[in-house]
Design an enzyme around this catalytic site. Sequence first.
Site, PDB file in Angstrom:
ATOM      1  CG  HIS A 309       8.787   5.904  -1.655  1.00  0.00           C
ATOM      2  ND1 HIS A 309       7.898   6.940  -1.892  1.00  0.00           N
ATOM      3  CD2 HIS A 309       8.106   5.005  -0.895  1.00  0.00           C
ATOM      4  CE1 HIS A 309       6.739   6.667  -1.310  1.00  0.00           C
ATOM      5  NE2 HIS A 309       6.842   5.510  -0.693  1.00  0.00           N
ATOM      6  CG  HIS A 319       6.626   3.843   6.602  1.00  0.00           C
ATOM      7  ND1 HIS A 319       6.219   2.560   6.289  1.00  0.00           N
ATOM      8  CD2 HIS A 319       5.646   4.669   6.148  1.00  0.00           C
ATOM      9  CE1 HIS A 319       5.043   2.620   5.680  1.00  0.00           C
ATOM     10  NE2 HIS A 319       4.675   3.871   5.597  1.00  0.00           N
TER      11      HIS A 319
HETATM   12 FE   LIG Z   1       5.312   4.537   0.488  1.00  0.00          FE
END
Ligand SMILES: [Fe+2]
Length: 460
Positions: A309, A319
């Site tokens: 992921h 992220h």
């Molecule tokens: Fe995610």
Amino acid sequence: MWFLLTILLLLSNGLTEGGVTSTYVRKAAPSVEIPKECFPRPPGYNAPEQVHITQGDYTGTSIIVSWVTPLKEQPKLVTYWEADDKKGITRVRARSRTTTYRYYNYSSEYIHHATIRRLKYNTKYMYELGKGNGTRQFWFTTPPESGPDVPYTFGIIGDLGQTQASNQTLEHYLASGKGQTVLFVGDFSYADVHPFHDNEKWDTFGRFIEKSSAYEPWIYCAGNHELDLAPEIGEQVLFKPYKHRYHVPFRASQSTSPLWYSIKRASAHIIVLSSYSAYAIYTPQYRWLKQELPKVNRSETPWLIVLMHSPMYNSNNYHYMEGETMRVVFEPWFVKYKVDLVFAGHVHSYERSERVSNIQYNITEGVSCPVKDPSAPVYLTVGDGGNIEGIADSFIEHQPSYSAFREASFGHALLEIKNRTHAFYTWHRNQDSMAVSGDSIWFYNRYWFPKEETSSNTLT
Ligand SMILES: [Fe+2]
């Protein structure tokens, strides 16, 4: 001195130039979820719904059929027959195992999982669920038997959710008519962004994807939105809704957890990893991957593909570096075993890396930058399914050398494996017709034909 040495190293590895950042300006569209009432139940008494299938064994002769019945558990049977048998004379039945779960103030309906075994390769089957006026019929096609030059096409979708953009992504993928199996890189329903992780959103998501997932296998990989950790409402069992709803054949690859496993399908060996489970040395996931990678037979399944992921290479501010710890642990193996492609999601945009590795880094030496490496995978971030959280449109300036192409648009990808040496890969932004690809490249197999690849992009 060190500064000069660093500059020389950068120049020598040929990665001083960054790749392409697309200037494509996508029309602003609110990421609003489609209302629940737009995903009605199918008609009929106790009609099976949320039908989804996945590979049920290591080699592709089994299918796991999953569905939900709202009112009562019975019937628990799936009936199936070869599509060529027009009258369905040789009907066979398989019985489901049924489960239910509670999540805070939500009680699930009856969730069924039935494994159909001993199927013929490369054969279309019909299958039927339910009874009376709630009877529903679907079909699937089994993969060809694994072999080095077996052509096969995978769709790649991630971070889908259930917005208008999600629907565009899925419709766009289906319109291509090319995909035979979906590699889904995690973040399914986004139920957890709603109060008390409104698990009805898991139900509506199941209804939403059925137009694809009932007819072709989705290979599932868990994302952070599958964690459903909410100790404030007494929910402390990780992945509870996900594990009840989406079953995978993890035992077939000697895995001890449905969160990491592998399958062989046509000419590909696909390894699914969990970014949100322990993976350091001595952990079950680490030990499993260590014993799985040497089993990959590139003469039988030349294409070695990893799904996870959280991306290991990502140049988006969203992220950023979240995949770094897994990279440190697993990247040396990816290079040693010549993984062809690593697909990830999580970041809601698209990015393709160069073939790079950063395994020479040693903390005592201190010099650390990715270098071109013909044995390294290409890392593809396809977290652009289009969910309620919107687009990740904040790329790091300037584009790092490991990043070949990146664009903040929703879309999906296709991987058309042609033979043991060549696979044609395309990425399709939702705004384009299917004939247009935003990014395309012929990938050359790392084991059989480890030559350098060239790509082309359409920026507008
Ligand atoms: Fe995610």
